[in-house]
Design a protein around this motif. Structure first.
Motif, PDB file in Angstrom:
ATOM      1  N   MET B   1       0.833  -1.212   0.000  1.00 20.08           N
ATOM      2  CA  MET B   1       0.000   0.000   0.000  1.00 20.08           C
ATOM      3  C   MET B   1       0.861   1.253   0.000  1.00 20.08           C
ATOM      4  SD  MET B   1      -3.151  -0.390  -0.281  1.00 20.08           S
ATOM      5  CE  MET B   1      -4.033   1.032   0.301  1.00 20.08           C
ATOM      6  N   THR B   2       0.237   2.357  -0.203  1.00 21.95           N
ATOM      7  CA  THR B   2       0.960   3.631  -0.235  1.00 21.95           C
ATOM      8  C   THR B   2       1.176   4.133   1.189  1.00 21.95           C
ATOM      9  OG1 THR B   2      -1.093   4.869  -0.283  1.00 21.95           O
ATOM     10  CG2 THR B   2      -0.176   4.222  -2.396  1.00 21.95           C
ATOM     11  N   ASP B   3       1.804   5.288   1.295  1.00 23.14           N
ATOM     12  CA  ASP B   3       2.038   5.866   2.610  1.00 23.14           C
ATOM     13  C   ASP B   3       0.901   6.757   3.055  1.00 23.14           C
ATOM     14  OD1 ASP B   3       5.524   6.196   1.812  1.00 23.14           O
ATOM     15  OD2 ASP B   3       4.502   4.703   3.046  1.00 23.14           O
ATOM     16  N   ARG B   4      -0.176   6.736   2.342  1.00 18.87           N
ATOM     17  CA  ARG B   4      -1.263   7.643   2.736  1.00 18.87           C
ATOM     18  C   ARG B   4      -1.831   7.193   4.082  1.00 18.87           C
ATOM     19  NH1 ARG B   4      -5.519   4.570   2.558  1.00 18.87           N
ATOM     20  NH2 ARG B   4      -6.167   3.298   0.803  1.00 18.87           N
ATOM     21  N   PRO B   5      -2.423   8.142   4.820  1.00 22.94           N
ATOM     22  CA  PRO B   5      -3.046   7.728   6.097  1.00 22.94           C
ATOM     23  C   PRO B   5      -4.164   6.724   5.831  1.00 22.94           C
ATOM     24  CG  PRO B   5      -3.538  10.039   5.587  1.00 22.94           C
ATOM     25  CD  PRO B   5      -2.561   9.581   4.571  1.00 22.94           C
ATOM     26  N   PHE B   6      -4.459   5.934   6.894  1.00 26.37           N
ATOM     27  CA  PHE B   6      -5.482   4.921   6.742  1.00 26.37           C
ATOM     28  C   PHE B   6      -6.846   5.556   6.521  1.00 26.37           C
ATOM     29  CE2 PHE B   6      -2.810   1.515   7.410  1.00 26.37           C
ATOM     30  CZ  PHE B   6      -2.063   1.638   8.566  1.00 26.37           C
ATOM     31  N   LYS B   7      -7.630   4.899   5.675  1.00 21.52           N
ATOM     32  CA  LYS B   7      -9.016   5.364   5.485  1.00 21.52           C
ATOM     33  C   LYS B   7      -9.946   4.705   6.482  1.00 21.52           C
ATOM     34  CE  LYS B   7      -9.174   6.524   0.643  1.00 21.52           C
ATOM     35  NZ  LYS B   7      -9.282   5.966  -0.677  1.00 21.52           N
ATOM     36  N   TYR B   8      -9.724   3.426   6.740  1.00 19.97           N
ATOM     37  CA  TYR B   8     -10.677   2.664   7.541  1.00 19.97           C
ATOM     38  C   TYR B   8     -10.025   2.042   8.770  1.00 19.97           C
ATOM     39  CZ  TYR B   8     -12.903   3.151   3.009  1.00 19.97           C
ATOM     40  OH  TYR B   8     -13.410   3.668   1.847  1.00 19.97           O
ATOM     41  N   VAL B   9      -8.776   1.645   8.637  1.00 17.30           N
ATOM     42  CA  VAL B   9      -8.075   1.021   9.761  1.00 17.30           C
ATOM     43  C   VAL B   9      -7.805   2.081  10.829  1.00 17.30           C
ATOM     44  CG1 VAL B   9      -5.822   0.054  10.411  1.00 17.30           C
ATOM     45  CG2 VAL B   9      -7.067  -0.854   8.448  1.00 17.30           C
ATOM     46  N   GLY B  10      -7.951   1.689  12.062  1.00 21.64           N
ATOM     47  CA  GLY B  10      -7.719   2.607  13.173  1.00 21.64           C
ATOM     48  C   GLY B  10      -8.942   3.427  13.536  1.00 21.64           C
ATOM     49  N   LYS B  11     -10.053   3.135  12.885  1.00 23.62           N
ATOM     50  CA  LYS B  11     -11.266   3.911  13.174  1.00 23.62           C
ATOM     51  C   LYS B  11     -12.290   3.023  13.879  1.00 23.62           C
ATOM     52  CE  LYS B  11     -10.836   7.543   9.843  1.00 23.62           C
ATOM     53  NZ  LYS B  11      -9.538   7.275   9.224  1.00 23.62           N
ATOM     54  N   SER B  12     -13.008   3.642  14.805  1.00 22.58           N
ATOM     55  CA  SER B  12     -14.026   2.902  15.558  1.00 22.58           C
ATOM     56  C   SER B  12     -15.324   2.853  14.768  1.00 22.58           C
ATOM     57  CB  SER B  12     -14.247   3.560  16.916  1.00 22.58           C
ATOM     58  OG  SER B  12     -13.091   3.441  17.700  1.00 22.58           O
ATOM     59  N   LEU B  13     -15.267   2.218  13.601  1.00 24.86           N
ATOM     60  CA  LEU B  13     -16.472   2.111  12.777  1.00 24.86           C
ATOM     61  C   LEU B  13     -17.487   1.214  13.478  1.00 24.86           C
ATOM     62  CD1 LEU B  13     -14.797   1.635   9.294  1.00 24.86           C
ATOM     63  CD2 LEU B  13     -15.531   3.748  10.411  1.00 24.86           C
ATOM     64  N   PRO B  14     -18.779   1.460  13.233  1.00 24.14           N
ATOM     65  CA  PRO B  14     -19.780   0.598  13.882  1.00 24.14           C
ATOM     66  C   PRO B  14     -19.577  -0.858  13.480  1.00 24.14           C
ATOM     67  CG  PRO B  14     -20.828   2.479  12.804  1.00 24.14           C
ATOM     68  CD  PRO B  14     -19.393   2.500  12.404  1.00 24.14           C
ATOM     69  N   ARG B  15     -19.855  -1.742  14.403  1.00 22.25           N
ATOM     70  CA  ARG B  15     -19.748  -3.166  14.125  1.00 22.25           C
ATOM     71  C   ARG B  15     -20.611  -3.541  12.926  1.00 22.25           C
ATOM     72  NH1 ARG B  15     -18.337  -6.921  18.512  1.00 22.25           N
ATOM     73  NH2 ARG B  15     -19.518  -8.399  17.226  1.00 22.25           N
ATOM     74  N   ALA B  16     -20.119  -4.496  12.149  1.00 13.80           N
ATOM     75  CA  ALA B  16     -20.858  -4.945  10.972  1.00 13.80           C
ATOM     76  C   ALA B  16     -22.219  -5.525  11.354  1.00 13.80           C
ATOM     77  CB  ALA B  16     -20.027  -5.994  10.223  1.00 13.80           C
ATOM     78  N   ASP B  17     -22.310  -6.095  12.557  1.00 13.01           N
ATOM     79  CA  ASP B  17     -23.556  -6.748  12.984  1.00 13.01           C
ATOM     80  C   ASP B  17     -24.371  -5.897  13.957  1.00 13.01           C
ATOM     81  OD1 ASP B  17     -21.740  -9.059  15.242  1.00 13.01           O
ATOM     82  OD2 ASP B  17     -21.735  -6.871  15.044  1.00 13.01           O
ATOM     83  N   ALA B  18     -23.955  -4.646  14.178  1.00 10.91           N
ATOM     84  CA  ALA B  18     -24.582  -3.849  15.238  1.00 10.91           C
ATOM     85  C   ALA B  18     -26.070  -3.603  14.963  1.00 10.91           C
ATOM     86  CB  ALA B  18     -23.852  -2.520  15.421  1.00 10.91           C
ATOM     87  N   ARG B  19     -26.365  -3.199  13.757  1.00 12.73           N
ATOM     88  CA  ARG B  19     -27.768  -2.858  13.478  1.00 12.73           C
ATOM     89  C   ARG B  19     -28.666  -4.078  13.611  1.00 12.73           C
ATOM     90  NH1 ARG B  19     -30.205   1.888  11.026  1.00 12.73           N
ATOM     91  NH2 ARG B  19     -32.389   1.294  10.740  1.00 12.73           N
ATOM     92  N   ASP B  20     -28.183  -5.203  13.112  1.00  5.04           N
ATOM     93  CA  ASP B  20     -28.970  -6.436  13.260  1.00  5.04           C
ATOM     94  C   ASP B  20     -29.163  -6.794  14.720  1.00  5.04           C
ATOM     95  OD1 ASP B  20     -27.871  -8.382  10.341  1.00  5.04           O
ATOM     96  OD2 ASP B  20     -29.394  -6.821  10.594  1.00  5.04           O
ATOM     97  N   SER B  21     -28.132  -6.661  15.522  1.00  8.97           N
ATOM     98  CA  SER B  21     -28.233  -7.079  16.918  1.00  8.97           C
ATOM     99  C   SER B  21     -29.138  -6.168  17.718  1.00  8.97           C
ATOM    100  CB  SER B  21     -26.844  -7.169  17.561  1.00  8.97           C
ATOM    101  OG  SER B  21     -26.132  -8.257  17.027  1.00  8.97           O
ATOM    102  N   VAL B  22     -29.111  -4.863  17.462  1.00  4.87           N
ATOM    103  CA  VAL B  22     -29.961  -3.980  18.267  1.00  4.87           C
ATOM    104  C   VAL B  22     -31.420  -4.019  17.818  1.00  4.87           C
ATOM    105  CG1 VAL B  22     -28.040  -2.437  18.813  1.00  4.87           C
ATOM    106  CG2 VAL B  22     -29.576  -1.865  16.903  1.00  4.87           C
ATOM    107  N   THR B  23     -31.699  -4.638  16.680  1.00  7.15           N
ATOM    108  CA  THR B  23     -33.090  -4.745  16.228  1.00  7.15           C
ATOM    109  C   THR B  23     -33.630  -6.163  16.370  1.00  7.15           C
ATOM    110  OG1 THR B  23     -32.332  -5.091  13.960  1.00  7.15           O
ATOM    111  CG2 THR B  23     -32.929  -2.827  14.584  1.00  7.15           C
ATOM    112  N   GLY B  24     -32.852  -7.036  16.960  1.00  7.63           N
ATOM    113  CA  GLY B  24     -33.311  -8.409  17.170  1.00  7.63           C
ATOM    114  C   GLY B  24     -33.261  -9.273  15.934  1.00  7.63           C
ATOM    115  N   ARG B  25     -32.545  -8.834  14.911  1.00  4.34           N
ATOM    116  CA  ARG B  25     -32.493  -9.612  13.666  1.00  4.34           C
ATOM    117  C   ARG B  25     -31.376 -10.653  13.667  1.00  4.34           C
ATOM    118  NH1 ARG B  25     -33.635  -4.446  11.505  1.00  4.34           N
ATOM    119  NH2 ARG B  25     -35.580  -4.396  10.306  1.00  4.34           N
TER     120      ARG B  25
END
Lengths: 168, 764
Positions: B1-25
């Protein structure tokens, strides 16, 4: 005895705004009706003795353990489950706060924890951290250590500057 | 990869399953519905050790709604091998002639509904002839003790430890290591300290009780089960059936917590034989009491004898470790071996001797549990560090700083050197807690502990596949199980970073051995590092193919192309979107670009360390606990906990810190509340009233988690795994704080008010 010979009793309950007329066996708990008859699997089976809170739903606005409440005793009542919180695709503030604060991991306790939190905020709209901890003693979480859950409830109560992603 | 700052790594993005879990899905095994599914229920032994004289199932078979009743006698018609086990094949699917723990499965009912099943359970008559009960480690080792496994069959299907049993003494594995000459040092040292520490058997208390659905499909079998090890389970099921691997399909739904309890077979063989006998889908769901009776954490007894110079330099240590593994071995031999490997602690010892034994008793089967032997070992060695510090009049933090292994030091010859800064972690924890400014007072004090744990050791392989669709959305296929730790979220972020596609456009399905590539197992805090590397490589493979294709489309060397945000730019400013490139990939017909990546452990150069496995990396943690002790009642109020972990790099800080708060929460249970109580082999407290797990009011109200990010890990972007070291330091730091607050030293967990109160009284 065969299925057809077993005693039945009619009940009428409103679940998430929808009225249901059901012919149930007297031994059925509210949890059995929700999961097996209405296919609302958000409320979970856990300890089956009102300790873990995974089955928490609202009955008449109060948090109850669906595993220990006979369905017949909910006759005529209004039940809200986790599936009934979202309105028109928009998450309830408590649901959104749990997402924002990463207040879940395996997610199994989450429906019950959210319903208990909704009930708590219904009675006490601006609880302190200690009041939240005491109010959620009926809900066990094994994954998070509770810290982000407390933060989520504070956030839902309007303290958006706290909590955030739940860590230092 | 390049030396650019991370776009996604190091970020507290919402869990992939969060919406499903909080809605009972989010759907766990018990939430799945299958037409025609039958119910499986287990008849369990009511005695801890007995010969089965007879089992009468005649009446049960006649009950309307009962489809099948199975005992051990019925199994040879259904399976090739009736016994299984990851190390020793000592565990029968249904008890064969003998029961060895209260709760052991004796018969399996398959019925149309719960009433028929319950009636059948009550109609089965079992005649037992009691045998002497092995109630604890000493009873197991006593001369003349009854032998629990006189006739063990070969070794297990997964062989990375050569079992060295001593069955006549109820030992299923042992471990011995010597370096230098400990006895000679003991003879001349200024001080020799000897203490014994114990921890009880515990249960994981996952919120989701184990459940499985097995169904015949064609000439194969599909099993829906919340397991950490889909591929090993597939291998073991195929092994007992004598089938090709591809006839067994393991599908993993959401898992409601595992912590090691959902690794190997558990109830899966029962679901399998039930489905085969009934030729129909069969569902088994354990109650919480049954879950307590199915899996446990090892009880332990650790004796440490340590020589120390008068100025606090550790010179030599002898360790004797006994792990109580219950009635069957499961992964006990490995847990014991790792406890033995780790028990010297993160300290320099020129002279070391370790003797460890994995001991059978008539109790629930103990297996993997978060920490995998390190929990028991750390309580012992970190408690003794404070006992040494007190005896020598040295500050506990200073004593540790004097002896801690440094980055680059060898823990054991042949193993990966320590890959983090332990002294720094301890200094950060101490400073954050205000250690120097807050001396102990009667009833209130701080306690410290530090640890390291070798992690992700041994022959572990992970493979990943990335499929980029022609609309530039992607699917990431991995066999890593999401058990709450956030693995699928983290792996998605790594994929997003490497693919340069937003995480929301990447779907990560749960494991399915028919479609997700091979992964050895989800355990040992390894997935961010090892599956992470596989994912990184698979995504890079896709990008390379995109650049190659774009190069052909533009008539340019791919090295001249720049890719950012899903757009590939050529040297003359030509722009191609991913969509356009994928569309061109197979000549403008619909297609996808498929990337593959894998991780294999490095070939070992030179002799391996004594436990036969080179560590992937070292989890490192240091922590300070603050307690207030009620001197009248013995109650410990656990007020604060500062925990410092070497994370390498947090791919997702929120989920990383969640592992720390979660490990702390479980550690509170181990320190203050949790113990399985047995009387003569009868399990007295398999319920949540009498087995106390921490509630929201029990965890410290000040819980600070600090992640060190020096990029010292072998994983993507310098990441390490985490999630186990956080539990290790809770018990000993609380015990050390208790001592500093009261002068009372307890060497047995849990530190209940009763045990504290009794010790306070005799201390006066």
């Amino acid at each position: 005895m065969s299925q057809s010979e077993r005693p039945r009793t009619p009940i009428e309950i409103t679940v998430n705004g929808r009225r249901h007329r059901l012919s149930i066996e007297p031994r059925e708990f509210l949890l059995d009706v929700l999961r097996n008859r209405l296919h609302l699997t958000g409320a979970k089976r856990g300890c089956e003795m009102q300790i873990c809170g995974a089955c928490t739903v609202l009955l008449g606005g109060q948090a109850v353990s669906a595993c220990s409440l006979l369905a017949a005793d909910a006759d005529g009542g209004e039940v809200v489950t986790i599936e009934g919180l979202e309105q028109g695709g928009a998450l309830h503030p408590v649901q959104q706060a749990f997402v924002d604060c990463t207040a879940l991991q395996c997610g199994y306790c989450t429906p019950g924890m959210i319903m208990a939190s909704v009930a708590l905020l219904g009675e006490n709209p601006d609880p302190s951290e200690d009041e939240i901890r005491a109010g959620l003693r009926g809900n066990i979480c094994r994954c998070t250590g509770y810290k982000p859950i407390i933060a989520a409830v504070r956030r839902a109560a309007g303290h958006a500057e706290e909590g955030g992603d739940g860590h230092d | 990869m390049t030396d650019r700052p991370f776009k996604y790594v190091g970020k507290s993005l919402p869990r992939a399953d969060a919406r499903d879990s909080v809605t009972g899905r989010t759907r766990y095994t018990a939430d799945l519905n299958f037409p025609g599914v039958l119910l499986g229920k287990v008849l369990r032994s009511t005695v801890p050790h007995a010969r089965i004289v007879s089992v009468d199932t005649a009446a049960a078979r006649e009950i309307p709604g009962v489809v099948a009743v199975l005992t051990a006698a019925d199994l040879p018609a259904l399976v090739k091998e009736t016994r299984f086990g990851p190390v020793l094949k000592d565990m029968p699917i249904l008890a064969e002639g003998r029961v060895r723990y209260e709760g052991e499965p004796v018969a399996l009912i398959i019925a149309e509904d719960d009433l028929a099943a319950d009636e059948a359970l009550e109609s089965i008559w079992v005649e037992y002839e009691d045998l002497p009960v092995i109630t604890d480690i000493d009873a197991a080792l006593a001369p003349g003790a009854v032998v629990l496994h006189p006739d063990l069959l070969g070794t297990g299907q997964i062989k990375d430890v050569a079992a060295q049993p001593d069955l006549g003494r109820n030992i299923c594995h042992q471990y011995h290591y010597t370096r230098g000459n400990t006895e000679a040092v003991f003879a001349t040292a200024d001080h020799v300290f000897e203490h014994t520490y114990t921890t009880p058997m515990m249960y994981h208390v996952t919120m989701e009780n184990p459940a499985a659905v097995a169904m015949p499909e064609g000439d194969g079998l599909i099993i829906h089960v919340g397991t950490q090890y889909p591929f090993l389970v597939r291998q073991m099921v195929a092994g007992i059936l004598g089938w090709d691997l591809n006839r067994v399909r393991i599908v993993v739904p959401a898992v409601g917590g595992a912590f090691g309890s959902k690794e190997y077979m558990n109830i899966i063989p029962l679901a399998v034989v039930g489905a085969l006998a009934a030729a129909a889908p069969v569902r088994l769901e354990l109650s919480l009491e049954e879950a307590f009776r199915s899996m446990a954490r090892h009880g332990s007894r650790v004796r440490l004898k340590t020589a120390v110079s008068k100025d606090g330099v550790l010179l030599a240590r002898q360790c004797e470790v006994h792990m109580e593994t219950g009635a069957y071995a499961d992964s006990g031999p490995r847990v014991m071996r790792q406890a033995a490997y780790r028990v010297p602690g993160p300290y320099r010892f020129e002279h070391l001797q370790v003797d460890a034994y994995c001991v059978y008793t008539n109790k629930v089967v103990a297996g993997a549990y978060r920490g995998f032997g390190a929990t028991q070992a750390t309580f012992a060695y970190e408690s003794q560090m404070d006992e040494i510090a007190h005896a020598l009049g040295i500050d506990p933090v200073q004593l540790r700083l004097k002896n801690l292994l440094q980055q680059g030091d060898d823990f054991m010859p042949g193993d990966t050197p320590i890959d983090g800064d332990l002294p720094k972690a301890l200094q950060v924890a101490a400073a954050r807690a205000g250690w120097s400014e807050r001396p102990a007072r009667p009833g209130r004090a701080l306690g410290v502990a530090a640890c390291t744990k070798n992690t992700a050791s041994g022959p572990l392989v992970s493979q990943a596949m990335v499929r980029l669709n022609n609309d530039a959305s992607a699917t990431l296929l991995v066999g890593t199980a999401e058990i709450g730790q956030g693995a699928l979220t983290v792996l998605r972020q790594i994929c997003a970073e490497e693919l340069d596609v937003p995480p929301e456009r990447i779907r990560v399905p749960r494991p399915d051995t028919e479609t997700t590539p091979f992964d050895q197992r989800t355990s040992s805090s390894r997935s961010t590092v090892q599956m992470g590397l596989a994912v990184q490589r698979a995504a890079q493979d896709v990008r390379c193919q995109l650049l190659d294709t774009a190069g052909k489309m533009l008539g340019t060397d791919p090295a001249q192309l720049v890719s950012d945000d899903g757009v590939i730019t050529g040297p003359a400013g030509q722009r191609l979107s991913y969509k356009e490139v994928v569309a061109s990939f197979a000549g403008a017909f619909g297609s996808e670009v498929i990337g593959l990546g894998s991780f294999k452990p490095a070939v070992i150069k030179g002799p391996p360390p004594v436990n036969g496995q080179v560590s992937g990396f070292w989890e490192i943690n240091a922590a300070v606990a603050g307690v207030a002790v009620d001197l009248e009642t013995g109650e410990i109020k656990f007020e604060e906990f500062i925990t410092v972990t070497d994370a390498g790099r947090c791919i997702n800080p929120a989920t990383a810190h969640g592992q720390e708060t979660g490990g702390t929460g479980m550690g509170v249970g181990q320190a203050l509340f949790e113990a399985c109580h047995y009387e003569d082999g009868y399990f007295r407290n398999p319920n949540l009233v009498e087995y106390r797990v921490p509630l929201a009011t029990d965890v410290p109200s000040r819980m600070e988690t600090i992640a060190i990010e020096n990029g010292d890990g072998p994983g993507p972007y310098g990441a390490k795994g985490m999630g186990e070291s956080s539990i290790l330091t809770v018990g000993p730091s609380v015990a050390n704080a208790l001592f500093r607050a009261t002068g009372v030293r307890l060497r047995n967990l849990p530190l209940t008010p009763e045990s504290v109160w009794r010790a306070l009284r005799s201390h006066r």
